[in-house]
Scaffold this motif. Structure first.
Motif, mmCIF file in Angstrom:
data_model
loop_
_atom_site.group_PDB
_atom_site.id
_atom_site.type_symbol
_atom_site.label_atom_id
_atom_site.label_comp_id
_atom_site.label_asym_id
_atom_site.label_seq_id
_atom_site.Cartn_x
_atom_site.Cartn_y
_atom_site.Cartn_z
ATOM 1 N N PHE A 1 1.050 -0.804 0.163
ATOM 2 C CA PHE A 1 -0.313 0.582 -0.043
ATOM 3 C C PHE A 1 0.673 0.971 -0.308
ATOM 4 O O PHE A 1 0.262 2.632 -1.118
ATOM 5 N N PHE A 2 1.872 1.042 0.573
ATOM 6 C CA PHE A 2 2.684 2.946 0.786
ATOM 7 C C PHE A 2 3.592 2.858 0.176
ATOM 8 O O PHE A 2 3.339 4.379 -0.059
ATOM 9 N N SER A 3 4.155 1.533 -0.571
ATOM 10 C CA SER A 3 5.123 1.900 -1.550
ATOM 11 C C SER A 3 4.460 2.719 -2.718
ATOM 12 O O SER A 3 5.631 2.443 -3.262
ATOM 13 N N SER A 4 3.071 1.613 -2.901
ATOM 14 C CA SER A 4 2.686 2.055 -4.483
ATOM 15 C C SER A 4 2.071 3.714 -4.382
ATOM 16 O O SER A 4 2.025 4.422 -5.329
ATOM 17 N N VAL A 5 2.350 4.057 -3.173
ATOM 18 C CA VAL A 5 1.783 5.513 -2.987
ATOM 19 C C VAL A 5 3.114 6.254 -3.658
ATOM 20 O O VAL A 5 2.321 7.237 -4.010
ATOM 21 N N PHE B 1 -1.468 15.663 3.430
ATOM 22 C CA PHE B 1 -1.332 14.245 3.715
ATOM 23 C C PHE B 1 -2.377 13.159 2.586
ATOM 24 O O PHE B 1 -3.379 14.162 1.919
ATOM 25 N N PHE B 2 -2.032 11.987 2.582
ATOM 26 C CA PHE B 2 -2.209 11.506 2.595
ATOM 27 C C PHE B 2 -2.914 9.776 3.461
ATOM 28 O O PHE B 2 -2.090 9.693 4.332
ATOM 29 N N ASP B 3 -3.943 9.157 2.708
ATOM 30 C CA ASP B 3 -4.171 7.895 4.233
ATOM 31 C C ASP B 3 -4.646 8.145 5.528
ATOM 32 O O ASP B 3 -6.645 8.471 5.517
ATOM 33 N N ARG B 4 -4.091 8.572 6.072
ATOM 34 C CA ARG B 4 -4.230 9.153 7.534
ATOM 35 C C ARG B 4 -3.401 10.151 7.540
ATOM 36 O O ARG B 4 -2.638 10.555 7.578
ATOM 37 N N PHE C 1 -8.758 -5.423 3.047
ATOM 38 C CA PHE C 1 -8.731 -3.961 3.102
ATOM 39 C C PHE C 1 -7.758 -3.095 2.876
ATOM 40 O O PHE C 1 -6.359 -3.576 3.549
ATOM 41 N N ALA C 2 -7.300 -2.707 1.411
ATOM 42 C CA ALA C 2 -5.816 -2.353 0.984
ATOM 43 C C ALA C 2 -5.502 -2.828 -0.540
ATOM 44 O O ALA C 2 -4.865 -2.178 -0.863
ATOM 45 N N ASN C 3 -6.162 -4.054 -1.092
ATOM 46 C CA ASN C 3 -5.835 -4.187 -2.194
ATOM 47 C C ASN C 3 -4.181 -4.626 -2.283
ATOM 48 O O ASN C 3 -3.383 -4.584 -2.855
ATOM 49 N N GLU C 4 -3.954 -5.583 -0.971
ATOM 50 C CA GLU C 4 -2.797 -5.833 -0.916
ATOM 51 C C GLU C 4 -2.087 -7.047 -1.854
ATOM 52 O O GLU C 4 -2.533 -7.505 -2.860
ATOM 53 N N ALA C 5 -0.916 -6.581 -2.150
ATOM 54 C CA ALA C 5 -0.349 -7.709 -3.952
ATOM 55 C C ALA C 5 -0.478 -9.036 -3.406
ATOM 56 O O ALA C 5 -1.114 -9.794 -4.466
ATOM 57 N N ARG D 1 -6.538 2.361 -4.509
ATOM 58 C CA ARG D 1 -6.488 3.337 -5.568
ATOM 59 C C ARG D 1 -4.712 4.141 -4.937
ATOM 60 O O ARG D 1 -5.118 5.430 -4.540
ATOM 61 N N THR D 2 -4.218 3.096 -4.684
ATOM 62 C CA THR D 2 -3.211 3.676 -4.258
ATOM 63 C C THR D 2 -1.794 4.214 -4.983
ATOM 64 O O THR D 2 -1.031 5.647 -4.899
#
Length: 338
Positions: free
Chosen positions: A75-79, A147-150, A276-280, A295-296
């Protein structure tokens, strides 16, 4: 090998030193044709700008600090991938720091950015962050922040988030429409806004479809794959009846699936699971795990564009903070398809 300077470019094109310097800095007084000729000549000659000298003259480093909780989840690496792509296209580089979900580490990251004289900070807060954390000082100093997400609810600054309430509602509604009735929700024990919103969506979906809210089906803890396994073991040991589980994120969902299989429960025939998150990994395991896509990459691109748009306007905090909310996408896979 001789170092190519602005003077070399000026001689090559038979124009003044100042014209070349202003063209390289995209000055509005210089024509598009001249800018093009200068850039092409600079590339051909192998010119490399002195970024330190440039930043001293302009007061800008063209570096943006990006602070994330962790990079070992997709999630975070994709963002970050989305942020970096837009920043690079616009002549910026990023300085990356991980808080590792620690408020102390987060503050170290903020301090590192301030000492590095970044032009601004884009962040997602750690699980331990309370109130405005160290970000209040960033805003007080007038340093651009988004900010993004949180995002800390106590700090009114630009942000790009997902509609977490909608995501929680969609996941629960899907399970209900698939015939599940005793739906467990696994959430975090900390008071994190995005997780609270997913819980609120779960509760409202139950109410809308006339299902009772059973506190025994709401489990809170320090989410992880192992916690997902622990929750299933605990529910089965206590004899709590359930036929579906909606978790606040995918690693917990994976733990739930693993423990259900270990206990001889058939997924999704006996118990449905949605993360929740659609991890790979969710599309690679068996059964594949239903989840909400956040939609990261788009989130990263949107927050970078929003940040740069406000930066270009000048007086960053004089504008009303824009808050972009993206719609999540429900990905129905094997773990909840019966």
């Amino acid at each position: 090998m001789k170092k190519i300077t602005i003077l070399d470019i000026a001689k090559e094109l038979n124009i003044t030193f100042s014209t070349v310097a202003r063209a390289l800095n995209d000055h509005p007084a210089i024509s598009a044709a001249t800018k093009k000729a200068v850039r092409e000549t600079a590339d051909r000659l192998g010119y490399r700008p002195n970024k330190v000298a440039s930043s001293l003259r302009s007061g800008k480093t063209k570096i943006i600090g990006v602070l994330v909780p962790r990079l070992d989840v997709s999630f975070f690496s994709s963002v970050v991938h989305g942020i970096e792509g837009v920043m690079n296209e616009n002549g910026y580089t990023i300085l990356l720091y991980q808080s590792q979900e620690s408020a102390k580490q987060e503050n170290k990251g903020i301090d590192t950015f301030l000492r590095s004289r970044v032009d601004g900070i884009i962040a997602s807060i750690s699980l331990e962050t309370e109130g405005t954390g160290g970000y209040g000082e960033v805003k007080e100093r007038g340093i651009p922040l988004a900010f993004f997400d949180r995002a800390p609810q106590a700090l009114d600054v630009p942000s790009v988030t997902i509609d977490d309430y909608r995501g929680g509602f969609m996941a629960t509604e899907h399970l209900i429409k698939s015939g599940y009735r005793r739906i467990v929700h696994i959430n975090g024990y900390r008071n994190i806004h995005i997780f609270n919103e997913r819980l609120r969506g779960y509760l409202d979906a139950l109410k809308q479809y006339g299902l009772p809210v059973d506190e025994n089906l709401i489990v809170k803890g320090d989410f992880s794959l192992e916690f997902g396994r622990h929750c299933v073991r605990d529910l089965l040991a206590k004899g709590v009846e359930f036929d579906a589980v909606f978790t606040l994120e995918d690693f917990t969902a994976m733990g739930v699936v693993q423990e259900l299989k270990a206990a001889g429960k058939r997924v999704p025939k006996e118990v449905g699971v949605v993360g929740f998150a659609n991890e790979a990994f969710t599309s690679l395991v068996s059964p594949t795990v239903s989840t909400l896509d956040q939609r990261t990459v788009e989130m990263g691109e949107e927050v970078a564009r929003l940040f740069l748009k406000l930066l270009k306007k000048g007086n960053y905090y004089s504008h009303k903070p824009e808050k972009i909310i993206l719609e999540p996408e429900l990905l129905i896979r094997e773990s909840s398809s019966r």
